[in-house]
Motif scaffolding. Structure first.
Motif, PDB file in Angstrom:
ATOM      1  N   GLY A 148       0.808  -1.215   0.000  1.00  0.00           N
ATOM      2  CA  GLY A 148       0.000   0.000   0.000  1.00  0.00           C
ATOM      3  C   GLY A 148       0.837   1.258   0.000  1.00  0.00           C
ATOM      4  O   GLY A 148       0.551   2.205  -0.738  1.00  0.00           O
ATOM      5  N   SER A 149       1.876   1.290   0.817  1.00  0.00           N
ATOM      6  CA  SER A 149       2.712   2.495   0.869  1.00  0.00           C
ATOM      7  C   SER A 149       3.452   2.710  -0.445  1.00  0.00           C
ATOM      8  O   SER A 149       3.622   3.854  -0.891  1.00  0.00           O
ATOM      9  N   THR A 153       2.996   5.998  -2.833  1.00  0.00           N
ATOM     10  CA  THR A 153       4.169   6.788  -3.231  1.00  0.00           C
ATOM     11  C   THR A 153       4.225   6.974  -4.740  1.00  0.00           C
ATOM     12  O   THR A 153       4.395   8.091  -5.250  1.00  0.00           O
ATOM     13  N   LEU A 154       4.071   5.868  -5.475  1.00  0.00           N
ATOM     14  CA  LEU A 154       4.161   5.933  -6.935  1.00  0.00           C
ATOM     15  C   LEU A 154       3.041   6.781  -7.527  1.00  0.00           C
ATOM     16  O   LEU A 154       3.260   7.547  -8.475  1.00  0.00           O
ATOM     17  N   LEU A 155       1.838   6.650  -6.964  1.00  0.00           N
ATOM     18  CA  LEU A 155       0.709   7.420  -7.475  1.00  0.00           C
ATOM     19  C   LEU A 155       0.928   8.910  -7.255  1.00  0.00           C
ATOM     20  O   LEU A 155       0.709   9.715  -8.167  1.00  0.00           O
ATOM     21  N   GLY A 156       1.339   9.280  -6.048  1.00  0.00           N
ATOM     22  CA  GLY A 156       1.576  10.698  -5.765  1.00  0.00           C
ATOM     23  C   GLY A 156       2.638  11.297  -6.665  1.00  0.00           C
ATOM     24  O   GLY A 156       2.480  12.404  -7.180  1.00  0.00           O
ATOM     25  N   LYS A 157       3.715  10.569  -6.879  1.00  0.00           N
ATOM     26  CA  LYS A 157       4.787  11.072  -7.734  1.00  0.00           C
ATOM     27  C   LYS A 157       4.320  11.219  -9.176  1.00  0.00           C
ATOM     28  O   LYS A 157       4.670  12.189  -9.866  1.00  0.00           O
ATOM     29  N   ASP A 158       3.523  10.240  -9.629  1.00  0.00           N
ATOM     30  CA  ASP A 158       3.056  10.280 -11.016  1.00  0.00           C
ATOM     31  C   ASP A 158       2.077  11.425 -11.251  1.00  0.00           C
ATOM     32  O   ASP A 158       2.067  12.035 -12.327  1.00  0.00           O
ATOM     33  N   PHE A 180       7.359  14.716  -4.783  1.00  0.00           N
ATOM     34  CA  PHE A 180       6.143  14.617  -3.959  1.00  0.00           C
ATOM     35  C   PHE A 180       5.462  13.269  -4.148  1.00  0.00           C
ATOM     36  O   PHE A 180       5.189  12.879  -5.287  1.00  0.00           O
ATOM     37  N   PRO A 181       5.150  12.537  -3.076  1.00  0.00           N
ATOM     38  CA  PRO A 181       5.543  12.776  -1.684  1.00  0.00           C
ATOM     39  C   PRO A 181       6.895  12.141  -1.398  1.00  0.00           C
ATOM     40  O   PRO A 181       7.472  11.495  -2.277  1.00  0.00           O
ATOM     41  N   SER A 182       7.398  12.287  -0.197  1.00  0.00           N
ATOM     42  CA  SER A 182       8.640  11.637   0.192  1.00  0.00           C
ATOM     43  C   SER A 182       8.385  10.155   0.429  1.00  0.00           C
ATOM     44  O   SER A 182       7.740   9.776   1.398  1.00  0.00           O
ATOM     45  N   GLY A 183       8.910   9.326  -0.474  1.00  0.00           N
ATOM     46  CA  GLY A 183       8.720   7.890  -0.332  1.00  0.00           C
ATOM     47  C   GLY A 183       9.398   7.335   0.902  1.00  0.00           C
ATOM     48  O   GLY A 183       8.868   6.440   1.574  1.00  0.00           O
ATOM     49  N   HIS A 184      10.608   7.843   1.205  1.00  0.00           N
ATOM     50  CA  HIS A 184      11.294   7.403   2.422  1.00  0.00           C
ATOM     51  C   HIS A 184      10.398   7.615   3.642  1.00  0.00           C
ATOM     52  O   HIS A 184      10.273   6.740   4.496  1.00  0.00           O
ATOM     53  N   THR A 185       9.785   8.794   3.719  1.00  0.00           N
ATOM     54  CA  THR A 185       8.978   9.141   4.888  1.00  0.00           C
ATOM     55  C   THR A 185       7.701   8.323   4.948  1.00  0.00           C
ATOM     56  O   THR A 185       7.340   7.768   5.996  1.00  0.00           O
ATOM     57  N   LEU A 186       6.997   8.236   3.835  1.00  0.00           N
ATOM     58  CA  LEU A 186       5.730   7.506   3.805  1.00  0.00           C
ATOM     59  C   LEU A 186       5.953   6.028   4.122  1.00  0.00           C
ATOM     60  O   LEU A 186       5.240   5.444   4.947  1.00  0.00           O
ATOM     61  N   ALA A 239       5.954  16.268   4.966  1.00  0.00           N
ATOM     62  CA  ALA A 239       4.747  16.383   5.787  1.00  0.00           C
ATOM     63  C   ALA A 239       3.620  15.525   5.221  1.00  0.00           C
ATOM     64  O   ALA A 239       2.898  14.843   5.971  1.00  0.00           O
ATOM     65  N   VAL A 240       3.451  15.542   3.906  1.00  0.00           N
ATOM     66  CA  VAL A 240       2.418  14.710   3.284  1.00  0.00           C
ATOM     67  C   VAL A 240       2.759  13.227   3.461  1.00  0.00           C
ATOM     68  O   VAL A 240       1.869  12.392   3.660  1.00  0.00           O
ATOM     69  N   GLY A 241       4.043  12.884   3.416  1.00  0.00           N
ATOM     70  CA  GLY A 241       4.446  11.504   3.670  1.00  0.00           C
ATOM     71  C   GLY A 241       4.062  11.053   5.070  1.00  0.00           C
ATOM     72  O   GLY A 241       3.570   9.929   5.260  1.00  0.00           O
TER      73      GLY A 241
END
Length: 270
Positions: A148-149, A153-158, A180-186, A239-241
């Motif tokens: 899920g994460s 991540t991929l959807l937000g970046k795309d 956007f978003p930070s994949g590391h953080t999410l 923050a969004v992550g």
């Protein structure tokens, strides 16, 4: 709430379902009680494991849709309302905190919680739980958290395709994927949070539970802030992550609580 088809020996012991003094199978709010009742009805029809997978799938769909909505809202208001005004000051402050030691620690964090190490941690932890507990539920929950994460991540970046901070403001090695978003953080928020939740359930005393959960929260915060320090992300990406990761984590925990509420740990014939 007990499934009459479940042998008493297979029911979770109290410390398998408690955080502090709270029994996670107890739903205090009326909406929570209705949700648990409906989940139990589904579990009796299709089995507890299939009900858990179904709940996670529905929650994952909601989380992905929420990520898409957040991305469109973010994209729509960033320029007009000045959300980006948070980013430049945060980056400038982070640059003032840089030092050879701080930079090295942040770079190490990036590797430890990066796109290779986190999937390895997810799969390794799932295998360890499978061997130790001989239950499918921890494996299912961990794999759902990672899948899920990654999808979020991929959807937000795309959708946004936001540029990262300029290279002159960042520390190598430079990254080229959208910011956007930070994949590391999410991913850290979700996966480390899920792992901490599962480990906390296996502690009989409150103090270790608090330490594990606090450590997970501190890890997610540290990973996010290190991304700003490195100039790999803007603060709002981080923050969004945190927010989307915490949202997906809450759905994972709710799904597992519903599973525990059936008092049926992998004993239903499927």
């Amino acid at each position: 709430m007990t499934d009459p088809s479940t042998p008493a020996a297979s029911a979770p012991t109290p410390h398998d379902r408690r955080i502090g003094r709270r029994d996670l199978t107890e739903w205090r709010s009326r909406p929570g009680q209705r949700l648990a009742e409906r989940h139990l009805t589904v579990a009796k029809r299709i089995g507890a494991r299939r009900a858990l997978v179904t709940t996670l799938a529905v929650g994952g769909g909601i989380a992905v849709a929420a990520t898409a909505g957040a991305a469109y809202i973010y994209d729509g208001v960033t320029g007009r309302d000045g959300i980006q005004s948070l980013d430049r000051p945060a980056l400038e402050r982070a640059k003032r905190l840089r030092s050879p030691l701080a930079n090295g620690v942040a770079a190490t964090i990036a590797h430890v919680f990066g796109p290779v190490a986190m999937p390895a941690l997810t799969l390794g932890s799932a295998a360890a739980f499978a061997i130790r507990d001989r239950r499918a539920s921890p494996v299912t929950v961990l794999l759902a958290a990672g899948a899920g994460s990654l999808a979020m991540t991929l959807l937000g970046k795309d959708l946004i395709k936001r540029n990262r901070p300029r290279r002159r403001d960042a520390i190598p090695p430079f990254e080229t994927s959208p910011s956007f978003p930070s994949g590391h953080t999410l991913n850290t928020t979700t996966i480390i949070g899920t792992l901490a939740y599962l480990l906390a359930l296996r502690q009989e005393r409150t103090a270790p539970q608090v330490a594990i959960i606090g450590g997970a929260a501190g890890t997610a915060a540290t990973v996010g802030l290190s991304r700003v320090l490195l100039g790999a992300h803007w603060f709002t990406d981080v923050a969004v992550g945190w927010v989307t990761g915490a949202g997906w984590l809450s759905m994972i925990i709710t799904s597992h609580r519903l599973y525990l509420s059936t008092q049926d740990d992998d004993s239903v014939d499927e």
